[in-house]
Design an enzyme around this catalytic site. Structure first.
Site, PDB file in Angstrom:
ATOM      1  N   GLU A 117      14.293 -37.891 -19.049  1.00  0.00           N
ATOM      2  CA  GLU A 117      13.755 -36.828 -19.893  1.00  0.00           C
ATOM      3  C   GLU A 117      13.408 -37.280 -21.311  1.00  0.00           C
ATOM      4  OE1 GLU A 117      16.355 -33.449 -19.676  1.00  0.00           O
ATOM      5  OE2 GLU A 117      16.108 -33.225 -17.530  1.00  0.00           O
ATOM      6  N   GLU A 167      17.398 -33.751 -10.783  1.00  0.00           N
ATOM      7  CA  GLU A 167      18.341 -32.779 -11.335  1.00  0.00           C
ATOM      8  C   GLU A 167      17.844 -31.384 -10.981  1.00  0.00           C
ATOM      9  OE1 GLU A 167      19.192 -32.955 -15.540  1.00  0.00           O
ATOM     10  OE2 GLU A 167      19.341 -35.137 -15.501  1.00  0.00           O
TER      11      GLU A 167
HETATM   12  C1  GBH Z   1      18.968 -31.598 -18.318  1.00  0.00           C
HETATM   13  O1  GBH Z   1      17.992 -31.290 -19.260  1.00  0.00           O
HETATM   14  C2  GBH Z   1      19.701 -32.811 -18.775  1.00  0.00           C
HETATM   15  O2  GBH Z   1      19.136 -33.992 -18.223  1.00  0.00           O
HETATM   16  C3  GBH Z   1      21.173 -32.776 -18.489  1.00  0.00           C
HETATM   17  O3  GBH Z   1      21.810 -33.795 -19.210  1.00  0.00           O
HETATM   18  C4  GBH Z   1      21.710 -31.415 -18.837  1.00  0.00           C
HETATM   19  O4  GBH Z   1      23.113 -31.359 -18.695  1.00  0.00           O
HETATM   20  C5  GBH Z   1      21.057 -30.424 -17.927  1.00  0.00           C
HETATM   21  O5  GBH Z   1      19.691 -30.438 -18.131  1.00  0.00           O
HETATM   22  C6  GBH Z   1      21.511 -28.995 -18.154  1.00  0.00           C
HETATM   23  O6  GBH Z   1      21.123 -28.537 -19.417  1.00  0.00           O
HETATM   24  O7  GBH Z   1      15.905 -22.339 -23.785  1.00  0.00           O
HETATM   25  O8  GBH Z   1      13.490 -22.504 -23.919  1.00  0.00           O
HETATM   26  O9  GBH Z   1      14.878 -23.934 -25.256  1.00  0.00           O
HETATM   27  C7  GBH Z   1      17.329 -30.100 -18.985  1.00  0.00           C
HETATM   28  C8  GBH Z   1      16.147 -29.945 -19.884  1.00  0.00           C
HETATM   29  C9  GBH Z   1      15.372 -28.943 -21.825  1.00  0.00           C
HETATM   30  C10 GBH Z   1      16.056 -27.562 -20.011  1.00  0.00           C
HETATM   31  C11 GBH Z   1      15.484 -27.826 -22.766  1.00  0.00           C
HETATM   32  C12 GBH Z   1      16.124 -26.391 -20.941  1.00  0.00           C
HETATM   33  C13 GBH Z   1      15.507 -25.539 -23.051  1.00  0.00           C
HETATM   34  C14 GBH Z   1      14.750 -24.340 -22.682  1.00  0.00           C
HETATM   35  N1  GBH Z   1      16.300 -28.802 -20.721  1.00  0.00           N
HETATM   36  N2  GBH Z   1      15.265 -26.581 -22.067  1.00  0.00           N
HETATM   37  S1  GBH Z   1      14.763 -23.187 -24.000  1.00  0.00           S
END
Ligand code: GBH
Length: 466
Positions: free
Chosen positions: A171, A369
């Protein structure tokens, strides 16, 4: 392929890779042990107010010490694969000097896995940059991409005889845009030009490392990276809604995917971010060729879609803190929510996988994931019930199956996460595990979802929906 389908179950292709994912800073602990140096996450989580409850990953799930127990749990669940990440600052405490003790830790972990017939899927970077490299500019410095390639070849040289599946970076969106743009992740900078430059250097690091690893690979090894996708759902029809979705999809999804596929940065996204500056001068001759290093499969990390709406003024500031977004807002999630407040929309996963199949020209995909945070229900017998997680997983596995039926070459599914763990800015307040962790005692207990997943793996099939 899905010949075993019946009214009651949906069967996955033969040799479908089932497993579970974690990341070093989220599970390892042992932050100052074995000669490990500090990473940007040790420093960032030590700052007051950055993390829920001012938690850190100093102990986390203590997997640094407890990996034999965790591998036993994986074996009991019948997991064919474990996706974990290597802590760069454990293997190179200052980001450059090799620590044999650090490498030895991962050799022991991998041997433990292989001893139980569990395939290691090794990620080289899940956001924990050595602090010493941050002090030299971190991902704003092109040289960090060179150091990453050095680090990657060091780990590969040490473990090449034992690890077949290699993922460079997890990511880059989060590392760049949350770490350098919105600032909610380490190192906590808040500048969109920096976020774009960091993104480019992360992709460059992926390309350099992939080329270097391929040059020293043995037959059968596979190389990949993992991108997080959030499909944009427009809140209506008409060109302005389509345009709002295009903008979000562009900066969130295609900006990272297209250069990896050799398509370069998407022209529409370059236009959207042009007013920020910073990116174009960072792109040097040959960079896009480097980033286009072929991957054997794409890691697809999916949790939820994002709802968007247009604003009347196409230049009005957006409520969404991503570089270049204007004239659109992100809307609140709809329907059933997880305890993180993310919506549960499995249809978006099917659509995403089918779109990726088309857009990549049939590249093999692995869902690297997928999962959900829910609060546990503990009964009098100390068993942990997580019916909502079972529902989420079952629905999303059916969504993956539907994408395969639709022609997508999905080769595997790795649930996030094996264990409850350090959930970045949310600390220990959000639990994604199929296995419960008591962070006082480090006791592990299987949740109902772990037993559900064990059955899915054993049958290579998910119960059909009603
Ligand atoms: C993953 O990222 C990670 O790789 C992992 O480490 C983590 O534990 C897992 O997700 C769970 O969070 O609310 O509109 O700001 C996920 C990518 C990016 C998904 C930010 C949610 C925020 C959406 N994330 N996103 S918002």
């Amino acid at each position: 392929d899905n010949g075993g389908d019946s009214a009651s179950q949906l069967t996955f292709p033969r040799r479908f890779l089932w497993g579970a994912s974690t990341a070093s800073y989220q599970v390892e602990g042992g932050a100052t042990e074995g000669g490990r140096g500090p990473s940007i996450w040790d420093v960032f989580s030590g700052l007051p107010g950055k993390i829920h409850g001012d938690a850190t990953g100093e102990v986390a799930c203590d997997q640094f010490h407890r990996y034999p127990e965790d591998v036993t749990i994986m074996a009991d669940l019948g997991l064919p694969a474990y996706r974990f990440s290597v802590s760069w600052s454990r293997v190179m405490p200052d980001g450059k000097t090799v620590s044999q003790r650090g490498l030895d830790h991962y050799r022991r972990l991998v041997d433990e896995l292989r001893g139980r017939n569990i395939e290691p899927v090794l990620t080289l970077y899940h956001w924990d940059l050595p602090q010493a490299l941050e002090d030299e500019g971190g991902w704003l410095s092109r040289e960090t991409a060179d150091h990453f390639a050095e680090y990657a070849t060091t780990v590969h040289t040490a473990l090449s005889d034992r690890v077949g599946q290699w993922t460079t970076i997890n990511e880059p969106f989060c590392a760049a845009f949350l770490g350098y743009g919105s600032g909610i992740h380490a190192p906590g900078h808040t500048d969109y030009a920096s976020a774009l430059i960091a993104a480019h250097h992360l992709l460059l690091a992926h390309g350099r490392a992939t080329r270097a690893l391929r040059a020293q690979a043995t037959p059968g090894q596979e190389f990949s990276l993992a991108l997080n996708f959030s499909p944009a759902l427009a809140d209506g029809h008409g060109p302005e809604h389509t345009e709002a979705a295009r903008k979000f999809d562009g900066i969130h999804n295609r900006f990272f995917l297209d250069p990896v596929l050799g398509k370069g940065y998407p022209e529409d996204v370059l236009a959207d971010v042009a007013h920020i500056g910073g990116l174009e001068p960072a792109i040097k001759d040959g960079d896009l060729e480097t980033i286009a290093a072929p991957v054997d499969w794409l890691g697809v990390n999916y949790y939820a879609p994002t709802r968007v709406e247009p604003l009347d003024d196409p230049l009005a500031p957006s409520n969404c803190p991503l570089p270049g977004l204007r004239g659109m807002n992100v809307l609140p999630p709809r329907g059933r929510l997880t305890s993180f407040g993310w919506e549960q929309t499995p249809a978006s996963l099917t659509e995403l996988l089918r779109w990726l199949n088309w857009h990549t020209g049939g590249l093999p995909l692995i869902v690297a994931e997928n999962g959900a945070a829910f609060d546990d229900i503990v009964d009098a017998d100390d068993r942990i019930h997580d019916p909502d997680r079972i529902t989420y997983l079952a629905e999303h596995l059916r969504a993956v199956h539907a994408a395969i039926d639709g022609g997508a070459d999905v080769r595997g599914y790795l649930v996030w996460s094996l264990l409850d763990n350090f959930e970045w800015s949310m600390g220990y307040s959000k639990r994604f595990g199929i296995v419960h962790v008591d962070f006082e005692t480090q006791r592990r207990r299987l949740k109902d979802s772990a037993l559900f997943y064990r059955d899915v793996i054993a049958r290579n099939a998910v119960p059909a929906g009603t």
